[in-house]
Design a protein around this motif. Structure first.
Motif, PDB file in Angstrom:
ATOM      1  N   ARG A  35       0.915  -1.390  -0.200  1.00  0.00           N
ATOM      2  CA  ARG A  35      -0.085  -0.008  -0.006  1.00  0.00           C
ATOM      3  C   ARG A  35       1.006   1.099  -0.040  1.00  0.00           C
ATOM      4  NH1 ARG A  35      -2.929  -3.445  -1.257  1.00  0.00           N
ATOM      5  NH2 ARG A  35      -4.362  -4.833   0.246  1.00  0.00           N
ATOM      6  N   THR A  36       0.505   2.460  -0.664  1.00  0.00           N
ATOM      7  CA  THR A  36       1.261   3.312  -0.850  1.00  0.00           C
ATOM      8  C   THR A  36       0.502   4.700  -0.251  1.00  0.00           C
ATOM      9  OG1 THR A  36       2.006   3.059  -2.901  1.00  0.00           O
ATOM     10  CG2 THR A  36       2.176   5.227  -2.098  1.00  0.00           C
ATOM     11  N   CYS A  37       0.964   5.153   0.873  1.00  0.00           N
ATOM     12  CA  CYS A  37       0.609   6.355   1.571  1.00  0.00           C
ATOM     13  C   CYS A  37       0.385   7.627   0.579  1.00  0.00           C
ATOM     14  CB  CYS A  37       1.383   6.679   2.779  1.00  0.00           C
ATOM     15  SG  CYS A  37       0.817   8.402   3.576  1.00  0.00           S
ATOM     16  N   LEU A  38      -0.663   8.026   0.276  1.00  0.00           N
ATOM     17  CA  LEU A  38      -0.789   9.269  -0.746  1.00  0.00           C
ATOM     18  C   LEU A  38      -0.143  10.437  -0.103  1.00  0.00           C
ATOM     19  CD1 LEU A  38      -4.161   8.479  -2.329  1.00  0.00           C
ATOM     20  CD2 LEU A  38      -1.811   7.570  -2.980  1.00  0.00           C
ATOM     21  N   HIS A  39       0.074  10.670   1.164  1.00  0.00           N
ATOM     22  CA  HIS A  39       0.571  11.840   1.647  1.00  0.00           C
ATOM     23  C   HIS A  39       1.881  12.234   1.780  1.00  0.00           C
ATOM     24  CE1 HIS A  39      -3.484  12.468   3.593  1.00  0.00           C
ATOM     25  NE2 HIS A  39      -3.443  11.298   3.847  1.00  0.00           N
ATOM     26  N   CYS A  40       2.577  10.906   1.731  1.00  0.00           N
ATOM     27  CA  CYS A  40       4.168  10.992   1.553  1.00  0.00           C
ATOM     28  C   CYS A  40       4.923  10.089   0.578  1.00  0.00           C
ATOM     29  CB  CYS A  40       4.438  10.936   3.212  1.00  0.00           C
ATOM     30  SG  CYS A  40       4.735   9.340   3.917  1.00  0.00           S
ATOM     31  N   GLY A  41       4.002   9.122   0.316  1.00  0.00           N
ATOM     32  CA  GLY A  41       4.702   8.102  -0.673  1.00  0.00           C
ATOM     33  C   GLY A  41       5.207   6.761   0.027  1.00  0.00           C
ATOM     34  N   HIS A  42       5.114   6.767   1.284  1.00  0.00           N
ATOM     35  CA  HIS A  42       5.772   5.616   1.948  1.00  0.00           C
ATOM     36  C   HIS A  42       4.941   4.287   1.565  1.00  0.00           C
ATOM     37  CE1 HIS A  42       5.264   2.576   5.228  1.00  0.00           C
ATOM     38  NE2 HIS A  42       6.456   2.875   5.582  1.00  0.00           N
ATOM     39  N   VAL A  43       5.679   3.422   1.286  1.00  0.00           N
ATOM     40  CA  VAL A  43       5.101   2.026   0.915  1.00  0.00           C
ATOM     41  C   VAL A  43       5.264   1.098   2.026  1.00  0.00           C
ATOM     42  CG1 VAL A  43       5.379   0.153  -0.818  1.00  0.00           C
ATOM     43  CG2 VAL A  43       5.722   2.568  -1.707  1.00  0.00           C
ATOM     44  N   GLY A  44       4.027   0.590   2.588  1.00  0.00           N
ATOM     45  CA  GLY A  44       4.037  -0.474   3.592  1.00  0.00           C
ATOM     46  C   GLY A  44       3.315  -1.608   3.139  1.00  0.00           C
ATOM     47  N   CYS A  45       3.620  -2.681   4.009  1.00  0.00           N
ATOM     48  CA  CYS A  45       2.857  -4.065   3.760  1.00  0.00           C
ATOM     49  C   CYS A  45       1.108  -3.737   4.360  1.00  0.00           C
ATOM     50  CB  CYS A  45       3.586  -5.074   4.403  1.00  0.00           C
ATOM     51  SG  CYS A  45       4.071  -4.870   6.092  1.00  0.00           S
ATOM     52  N   CYS A  46       0.317  -4.648   3.566  1.00  0.00           N
ATOM     53  CA  CYS A  46      -1.218  -4.533   4.186  1.00  0.00           C
ATOM     54  C   CYS A  46      -1.297  -5.331   5.301  1.00  0.00           C
ATOM     55  CB  CYS A  46      -1.822  -4.989   3.056  1.00  0.00           C
ATOM     56  SG  CYS A  46      -1.593  -7.107   2.748  1.00  0.00           S
ATOM     57  N   ASP A  47      -2.517  -5.253   5.553  1.00  0.00           N
ATOM     58  CA  ASP A  47      -2.896  -5.773   7.103  1.00  0.00           C
ATOM     59  C   ASP A  47      -3.239  -7.242   7.199  1.00  0.00           C
ATOM     60  OD1 ASP A  47      -3.058  -3.553   8.305  1.00  0.00           O
ATOM     61  OD2 ASP A  47      -5.166  -3.222   8.562  1.00  0.00           O
ATOM     62  N   ALA A  48      -3.179  -7.717   5.723  1.00  0.00           N
ATOM     63  CA  ALA A  48      -3.034  -9.393   5.716  1.00  0.00           C
ATOM     64  C   ALA A  48      -1.396  -9.834   5.928  1.00  0.00           C
ATOM     65  CB  ALA A  48      -3.285  -9.715   4.305  1.00  0.00           C
ATOM     66  N   SER A  49      -0.464  -9.067   5.765  1.00  0.00           N
ATOM     67  CA  SER A  49       1.022  -9.322   6.043  1.00  0.00           C
ATOM     68  C   SER A  49       1.023  -9.211   7.391  1.00  0.00           C
ATOM     69  CB  SER A  49       2.114  -8.289   5.538  1.00  0.00           C
ATOM     70  OG  SER A  49       1.646  -7.888   4.041  1.00  0.00           O
ATOM     71  N   LYS A  50       1.814  -9.973   8.139  1.00  0.00           N
ATOM     72  CA  LYS A  50       2.109 -10.171   9.570  1.00  0.00           C
ATOM     73  C   LYS A  50       2.562  -8.903  10.253  1.00  0.00           C
ATOM     74  CE  LYS A  50       6.692 -12.038   9.170  1.00  0.00           C
ATOM     75  NZ  LYS A  50       7.481 -13.433   9.592  1.00  0.00           N
ATOM     76  N   ASN A  51       3.313  -7.916   9.378  1.00  0.00           N
ATOM     77  CA  ASN A  51       3.782  -6.835  10.234  1.00  0.00           C
ATOM     78  C   ASN A  51       2.921  -5.518   9.884  1.00  0.00           C
ATOM     79  OD1 ASN A  51       6.440  -7.854  11.199  1.00  0.00           O
ATOM     80  ND2 ASN A  51       6.866  -7.991   8.810  1.00  0.00           N
ATOM     81  N   LYS A  52       2.099  -5.600   9.003  1.00  0.00           N
ATOM     82  CA  LYS A  52       1.016  -4.536   8.931  1.00  0.00           C
ATOM     83  C   LYS A  52       1.565  -3.030   9.103  1.00  0.00           C
ATOM     84  CE  LYS A  52      -2.268  -7.397  10.948  1.00  0.00           C
ATOM     85  NZ  LYS A  52      -3.257  -7.490  12.093  1.00  0.00           N
ATOM     86  N   HIS A  53       2.819  -2.946   8.222  1.00  0.00           N
ATOM     87  CA  HIS A  53       3.469  -1.705   8.248  1.00  0.00           C
ATOM     88  C   HIS A  53       2.785  -0.317   7.639  1.00  0.00           C
ATOM     89  CE1 HIS A  53       7.243  -3.884   8.862  1.00  0.00           C
ATOM     90  NE2 HIS A  53       7.167  -3.375   9.719  1.00  0.00           N
ATOM     91  N   ALA A  54       1.778  -0.543   6.816  1.00  0.00           N
ATOM     92  CA  ALA A  54       0.817   0.581   6.198  1.00  0.00           C
ATOM     93  C   ALA A  54       0.198   1.141   7.254  1.00  0.00           C
ATOM     94  CB  ALA A  54      -0.091   0.151   5.018  1.00  0.00           C
TER      95      ALA A  54
END
Length: 86
Positions: A35-54
């Protein structure tokens, strides 16, 4: 159900800053979807991923809107409104 506009969507959405989840890459871990944060461009993993970085990024920054970074997917989600947005 129609997808309504959202006041949290930034006027100038940012492009992805990375090709993968920065935190997972640093840890040597993997993810399910990105998933991409539209505010700053950060790319994080989704909630189906164990770390849920987004979602962690949202809680740390308050940046409300993400967009799928998966090829062929074109949707946005607002954490504040808890719904898909246009």
């Amino acid at each position: 159900m129609s997808i309504r506009p959202c006041s949290h969507v930034p006027d100038h959405p940012q492009a992805p800053a990375d090709r993968g989840c920065r935190e997972c890459l640093a840890m040597g871990d993997d993810w399910v979807h990105l998933r991409t944060c539209l505010h700053c461009g950060h790319v994080g993993c989704c909630d189906a991923s164990k770390n849920k970085h987004a979602t962690r990024h949202f809680h740390a920054t308050g940046h409300a809107v993400i967009q799928s970074a998966e090829p062929g997917e074109d949707w946005r989600w607002c954490y504040v409104d808890d719904r898909q947005v246009g």
